[in-house]
Design a protein around this motif. Structure first.
Motif, PDB file in Angstrom:
ATOM      1  N   MET A 248       0.823  -1.206   0.000  1.00  0.00           N
ATOM      2  CA  MET A 248       0.000   0.000   0.000  1.00  0.00           C
ATOM      3  C   MET A 248       0.859   1.259   0.000  1.00  0.00           C
ATOM      4  N   LEU A 249       1.975   1.234   0.707  1.00  0.00           N
ATOM      5  CA  LEU A 249       2.882   2.386   0.696  1.00  0.00           C
ATOM      6  C   LEU A 249       3.505   2.583  -0.687  1.00  0.00           C
ATOM      7  N   GLN A 250       3.825   1.476  -1.340  1.00  0.00           N
ATOM      8  CA  GLN A 250       4.355   1.569  -2.699  1.00  0.00           C
ATOM      9  C   GLN A 250       3.305   2.147  -3.642  1.00  0.00           C
ATOM     10  N   LEU A 251       2.056   1.691  -3.469  1.00  0.00           N
ATOM     11  CA  LEU A 251       0.958   2.197  -4.291  1.00  0.00           C
ATOM     12  C   LEU A 251       0.732   3.683  -4.040  1.00  0.00           C
ATOM     13  N   LYS A 252       0.866   4.082  -2.771  1.00  0.00           N
ATOM     14  CA  LYS A 252       0.691   5.496  -2.435  1.00  0.00           C
ATOM     15  C   LYS A 252       1.746   6.353  -3.143  1.00  0.00           C
ATOM     16  N   GLY A 253       2.948   5.815  -3.294  1.00  0.00           N
ATOM     17  CA  GLY A 253       3.985   6.568  -4.003  1.00  0.00           C
ATOM     18  C   GLY A 253       3.579   6.899  -5.425  1.00  0.00           C
ATOM     19  N   TYR A 254       2.971   5.923  -6.103  1.00  0.00           N
ATOM     20  CA  TYR A 254       2.511   6.185  -7.469  1.00  0.00           C
ATOM     21  C   TYR A 254       1.316   7.142  -7.471  1.00  0.00           C
ATOM     22  N   LEU A 255       0.492   7.056  -6.431  1.00  0.00           N
ATOM     23  CA  LEU A 255      -0.622   7.994  -6.328  1.00  0.00           C
ATOM     24  C   LEU A 255      -0.117   9.428  -6.169  1.00  0.00           C
TER      25      LEU A 255
END
Length: 275
Positions: A131-138
């Motif tokens: 989820m933290l990795q996904l947040k980076g792309y967000l």
């Protein structure tokens, strides 16, 4: 097309779809659509925008919005609370975009890569690291979008009134729900309610109530175990005949046809569990 009020509580959801066709709804989340193929009409508070391949469409929290499919689309949709993008909260509160449509935004290779990677990474059971990795792309997506957006102050008074009315309708759609009754219960002038529905939703109060009931009927028909007459009464229609007519108008098939197609595994627009 389904019509509903939605209040989501998940941190971040990513949908990949082929039919961008959802009726008037609002929620406390940011909603971003990246159109890969095909086209759809997007509406924000009754204003219409044509979303074509390469475009990005963004809706701020508590804006009434809906979509009408034009062709078979391929799109990526991100849905998340403003607090999940905490670096941008100050831009999301009390403001709205002058235009939610960013034409050809996905021509930006960095933005396209972020959308594409987010869609590939997302799973409903994603762990905290993912989820933290996904947040980076967000954050990349939000940063690139906000470089292109122009913002103006929103009108919190009208928004609060619309929220109040929609919440009341959602809680009481099974009952008799006339404009006069709602106006009396909420102590709001009925002509002002009509004005708000025309301005914010682009439809009359009666149309909204009927379509809301039809959307809820879809849920019950998909669950099964109830007759058409039982579903009709459960969602507030006064007669099966009235229900059949309204259902066919908003969904394009009769309730029995809808139920049959669902049981056969044929795809009709999904019920109100997505944007």
């Amino acid at each position: 097309m389904k019509y509903f009020y939605e209040d989501k509580d998940r941190a971040l959801s990513v949908y990949m779809g082929t039919q961008l066709d959802f009726g008037p709804h609002l929620h406390g989340h940011v909603e971003i659509v990246g159109m890969l193929k095909g086209s759809s009409a997007g509406f924000v508070e009754s204003r219409k925008y044509e979303i074509t391949p390469g475009d990005v469409f963004i809706v701020f929290p508590n804006q009434i919005h809906y979509y009408e499919s034009r062709t078979d689309e391929n799109y990526i949709l991100l849905l998340f609370p403003a607090s999940f993008a905490d670096e941008f909260v100050h831009l999301l509160n009390g403001r709205v975009p002058d235009s939610p449509l960013l034409n050809n935004a996905l021509d930006d290779p960095e933005l396209f890569h972020a959308f594409d990677t987010a869609a590939k990474l997302y799973r409903p059971d994603l762990n905290i690291t993912g989820m933290l990795q996904l947040k980076g792309y967000l954050m990349i997506i939000m940063g690139r979008i906000f470089e292109k957006l122009r913002l103006s102050p929103s009108d919190p008074g009208e928004l609060a009134t619309v929220n109040l009315i929609l919440n009341y309708c959602m809680a009481h759609y099974r009952e008799r729900l006339r404009l006069e009754d709602v106006a009396g219960k909420l102590h709001i002038n009925k002509y002002y309610i009509s004005h708000l529905f025309g301005k914010k939703l682009g439809m009359g109060f009666g149309d909204y109530v009927r379509s809301l009931r039809v959307g809820q009927a879809c849920r019950l028909l998909e669950k099964g175990g109830m007759s058409i007459a039982q579903v009709s009464g459960a969602v507030g229609f006064s007669s099966t005949r009235t229900f059949n007519r309204a259902f066919n108008r908003y969904v394009g098939v009769t309730p029995s046809e809808y139920q049959k197609k669902q049981s056969n595994g044929e795809i009709i627009y999904p019920a109100c569990d997505k944007p």
